[in-house]
Design a protein around this motif. Sequence first.
Motif, PDB file in Angstrom:
ATOM      1  N   VAL A 151      61.314  64.638  62.274  1.00 19.02           N
ATOM      2  CA  VAL A 151      60.606  63.785  60.907  1.00 19.02           C
ATOM      3  C   VAL A 151      61.722  62.370  61.320  1.00 19.02           C
ATOM      4  CG1 VAL A 151      59.329  64.222  58.793  1.00 19.02           C
ATOM      5  CG2 VAL A 151      60.048  65.808  60.152  1.00 19.02           C
ATOM      6  N   THR A 152      61.211  61.622  61.010  1.00 20.67           N
ATOM      7  CA  THR A 152      61.076  59.978  60.768  1.00 20.67           C
ATOM      8  C   THR A 152      60.248  59.974  60.089  1.00 20.67           C
ATOM      9  OG1 THR A 152      62.140  59.651  62.505  1.00 20.67           O
ATOM     10  CG2 THR A 152      61.905  57.838  61.627  1.00 20.67           C
ATOM     11  N   LEU A 153      60.615  59.244  58.726  1.00 19.81           N
ATOM     12  CA  LEU A 153      59.948  58.336  57.877  1.00 19.81           C
ATOM     13  C   LEU A 153      60.017  56.825  58.239  1.00 19.81           C
ATOM     14  CD1 LEU A 153      60.781  60.903  54.860  1.00 19.81           C
ATOM     15  CD2 LEU A 153      58.390  60.740  56.441  1.00 19.81           C
ATOM     16  N   VAL A 154      59.173  56.067  57.639  1.00 15.25           N
ATOM     17  CA  VAL A 154      59.742  54.171  57.231  1.00 15.25           C
ATOM     18  C   VAL A 154      59.282  53.916  56.479  1.00 15.25           C
ATOM     19  CG1 VAL A 154      58.776  52.599  58.944  1.00 15.25           C
ATOM     20  CG2 VAL A 154      58.677  54.318  60.167  1.00 15.25           C
ATOM     21  N   ASP A 155      60.224  53.288  55.448  1.00 15.76           N
ATOM     22  CA  ASP A 155      59.744  52.227  54.443  1.00 15.76           C
ATOM     23  C   ASP A 155      58.938  51.693  54.574  1.00 15.76           C
ATOM     24  OD1 ASP A 155      62.089  53.781  53.261  1.00 15.76           O
ATOM     25  OD2 ASP A 155      63.452  51.945  53.503  1.00 15.76           O
ATOM     26  N   ALA A 156      58.215  50.989  54.021  1.00 16.36           N
ATOM     27  CA  ALA A 156      56.932  50.003  53.749  1.00 16.36           C
ATOM     28  C   ALA A 156      57.427  48.669  53.644  1.00 16.36           C
ATOM     29  CB  ALA A 156      56.257  50.019  51.908  1.00 16.36           C
ATOM     30  N   PHE A 157      56.612  48.306  55.123  1.00 12.26           N
ATOM     31  CA  PHE A 157      56.490  47.151  55.781  1.00 12.26           C
ATOM     32  C   PHE A 157      56.152  45.604  54.806  1.00 12.26           C
ATOM     33  CE2 PHE A 157      55.311  43.228  57.898  1.00 12.26           C
ATOM     34  CZ  PHE A 157      56.119  43.274  58.674  1.00 12.26           C
ATOM     35  N   ARG A 158      57.448  44.874  54.646  1.00 16.00           N
ATOM     36  CA  ARG A 158      57.032  43.639  53.406  1.00 16.00           C
ATOM     37  C   ARG A 158      56.237  42.263  53.841  1.00 16.00           C
ATOM     38  NH1 ARG A 158      57.624  45.621  47.683  1.00 16.00           N
ATOM     39  NH2 ARG A 158      58.350  47.190  47.426  1.00 16.00           N
ATOM     40  N   ASP A 159      56.204  41.655  53.950  1.00 16.65           N
ATOM     41  CA  ASP A 159      55.625  40.367  54.511  1.00 16.65           C
ATOM     42  C   ASP A 159      56.552  39.221  53.809  1.00 16.65           C
ATOM     43  OD1 ASP A 159      54.364  39.268  52.255  1.00 16.65           O
ATOM     44  OD2 ASP A 159      53.106  39.305  52.704  1.00 16.65           O
ATOM     45  N   GLU A 160      56.868  37.807  54.355  1.00 13.91           N
ATOM     46  CA  GLU A 160      57.598  36.862  54.372  1.00 13.91           C
ATOM     47  C   GLU A 160      58.019  36.689  52.925  1.00 13.91           C
ATOM     48  OE1 GLU A 160      56.098  36.964  58.340  1.00 13.91           O
ATOM     49  OE2 GLU A 160      55.273  36.821  56.456  1.00 13.91           O
ATOM     50  N   ASP A 161      56.504  37.051  52.126  1.00 15.09           N
ATOM     51  CA  ASP A 161      56.634  36.965  51.085  1.00 15.09           C
ATOM     52  C   ASP A 161      57.173  37.920  49.848  1.00 15.09           C
ATOM     53  OD1 ASP A 161      55.840  34.225  50.832  1.00 15.09           O
ATOM     54  OD2 ASP A 161      53.514  35.237  50.949  1.00 15.09           O
ATOM     55  N   ALA A 162      57.975  39.548  50.392  1.00 12.72           N
ATOM     56  CA  ALA A 162      58.153  40.387  50.090  1.00 12.72           C
ATOM     57  C   ALA A 162      57.014  41.125  49.274  1.00 12.72           C
ATOM     58  CB  ALA A 162      59.233  40.109  49.134  1.00 12.72           C
ATOM     59  N   SER A 163      56.010  40.864  49.979  1.00  8.20           N
ATOM     60  CA  SER A 163      54.350  41.662  49.161  1.00  8.20           C
ATOM     61  C   SER A 163      54.123  43.101  50.337  1.00  8.20           C
ATOM     62  CB  SER A 163      53.257  41.247  48.975  1.00  8.20           C
ATOM     63  OG  SER A 163      53.320  40.012  48.115  1.00  8.20           O
ATOM     64  N   ILE A 164      53.960  44.053  50.066  1.00  8.18           N
ATOM     65  CA  ILE A 164      53.735  45.028  51.207  1.00  8.18           C
ATOM     66  C   ILE A 164      52.246  44.326  51.466  1.00  8.18           C
ATOM     67  CG2 ILE A 164      52.701  47.541  50.684  1.00  8.18           C
ATOM     68  CD1 ILE A 164      54.998  48.156  49.167  1.00  8.18           C
ATOM     69  N   VAL A 165      52.129  44.912  53.241  1.00  4.54           N
ATOM     70  CA  VAL A 165      51.187  44.749  53.446  1.00  4.54           C
ATOM     71  C   VAL A 165      50.522  45.579  53.416  1.00  4.54           C
ATOM     72  CG1 VAL A 165      49.931  44.231  56.255  1.00  4.54           C
ATOM     73  CG2 VAL A 165      52.234  43.254  55.505  1.00  4.54           C
ATOM     74  N   SER A 166      49.494  45.578  53.171  1.00  5.42           N
ATOM     75  CA  SER A 166      48.411  46.711  52.583  1.00  5.42           C
ATOM     76  C   SER A 166      47.046  46.366  53.800  1.00  5.42           C
ATOM     77  CB  SER A 166      48.269  47.544  52.039  1.00  5.42           C
ATOM     78  OG  SER A 166      46.796  45.868  50.789  1.00  5.42           O
ATOM     79  N   SER A 167      45.497  47.556  53.769  1.00  5.09           N
ATOM     80  CA  SER A 167      44.459  47.140  54.420  1.00  5.09           C
ATOM     81  C   SER A 167      43.551  47.014  53.538  1.00  5.09           C
ATOM     82  CB  SER A 167      43.837  48.725  54.861  1.00  5.09           C
ATOM     83  OG  SER A 167      44.827  48.810  55.942  1.00  5.09           O
ATOM     84  N   SER A 168      44.371  47.146  51.753  1.00  6.88           N
ATOM     85  CA  SER A 168      42.810  46.369  50.884  1.00  6.88           C
ATOM     86  C   SER A 168      42.745  44.859  51.148  1.00  6.88           C
ATOM     87  CB  SER A 168      43.640  47.197  49.755  1.00  6.88           C
ATOM     88  OG  SER A 168      44.798  46.853  49.369  1.00  6.88           O
ATOM     89  N   ARG A 169      44.079  44.069  50.431  1.00  5.16           N
ATOM     90  CA  ARG A 169      45.122  42.761  50.992  1.00  5.16           C
ATOM     91  C   ARG A 169      43.670  42.343  52.373  1.00  5.16           C
ATOM     92  NH1 ARG A 169      51.021  41.148  51.482  1.00  5.16           N
ATOM     93  NH2 ARG A 169      50.165  39.582  50.959  1.00  5.16           N
ATOM     94  N   ILE A 170      44.008  43.213  53.310  1.00  4.52           N
ATOM     95  CA  ILE A 170      43.210  42.021  54.501  1.00  4.52           C
ATOM     96  C   ILE A 170      42.237  41.997  54.062  1.00  4.52           C
ATOM     97  CG2 ILE A 170      42.947  42.285  56.817  1.00  4.52           C
ATOM     98  CD1 ILE A 170      45.627  44.071  57.019  1.00  4.52           C
ATOM     99  N   ARG A 171      41.750  43.356  53.372  1.00 10.77           N
ATOM    100  CA  ARG A 171      39.684  43.225  53.070  1.00 10.77           C
ATOM    101  C   ARG A 171      39.864  42.101  51.803  1.00 10.77           C
ATOM    102  NH1 ARG A 171      41.126  48.982  52.750  1.00 10.77           N
ATOM    103  NH2 ARG A 171      40.609  50.097  54.047  1.00 10.77           N
TER     104      ARG A 171
END
Length: 324
Positions: A151-171
């Motif tokens: 099992v490999t767990l991956v931390d939340a990815f953040r953009d250049e502004d240190a904000s988490i990239v999410s589908s809701s942001r993109i919508r």
Amino acid sequence: MCVRLPGNQRLPESLRGGVVAIGNFDGVHRGHQAVLGRALGEAEKLGVPALVLTFEPHPRKVFRPDEPLFVLTPPKMKAKLLAKLGFAAVVEQAFTREFATKSAETFVTAILEENLGIGHVVTGFNFHFGKDRQGGPAYLMDAGKRYGFEVTLVDAFRDEDASIVSSSRIRSLLAEGDAVQAGGLLGYRFTVQGEVIGGQKLGRTLGFPTANMRLPADTALKEGIYAVRFRRADGTLHDAVASFGRRPTVDDNGAPLLETFLFDFSSDLYGEVCDVHFFGYLRGEEKFDGLEALVAQMKRDEAEARALLAGVRPLSELDAMIAF
């Protein structure tokens, strides 16, 4: 080629023992790509297939059916993007209320062990599964020890502004017409796919013949005019300008439609399933005082779209594969 397989069947032997990325992955955005890229890397290192386990329809549609959900990547588009990334298969687990009542242990034994025969799981750090979300990262790690998969767990990815990239942001960005920032978070230009259908042929009489597509009813893209690229079923790519909306000058009561005018192109496209890639928002929809004013604006839109598209560069390798 990435094959689409149902989640309720045993995988073919050639795909068993692989590395499986688990998640909904709506949008296949840069945050998702952090998980997906890790899975691809582990699979290459081990010399085994890389697969994706996802859930269709989106769980929100099951639990909140009365709330429209703008799905960024319907199943066919999701599979297409995953194929470009290098996955061998996407397993689409039917998500129903009955499925949601299954225990975390049943998910592990019936889905991961029996159906998929996994050798390694890669998922986000906050992945939960099973009835009442009883299964989490710690449960999955323990299950891996008990059943013999990594099992490999991956931390939340953040953009250049240190904000988490999410589908809701993109919508939200697409609802505002910000195709540029949405593309930055996706890591590729936002893309829709549809069959070219017949229309009123008004554009043809005005000198702007369009390829028309009806998009899903929940497509919450801001209505207006966009600079786009249009990829035909044969793979050829054309610069274009597209209108998404209700055509207020000619049809006050029309259903939302995507109408794309391909530059320097005149062939018949009816019946083809094509892709439209969104590069930039030009303006909102307007109601003009007659067709002459409309045509004059359409010529200005064409010139602006041509100029914008002449200077674009790929956002990533994935963007280069699909929109260039």
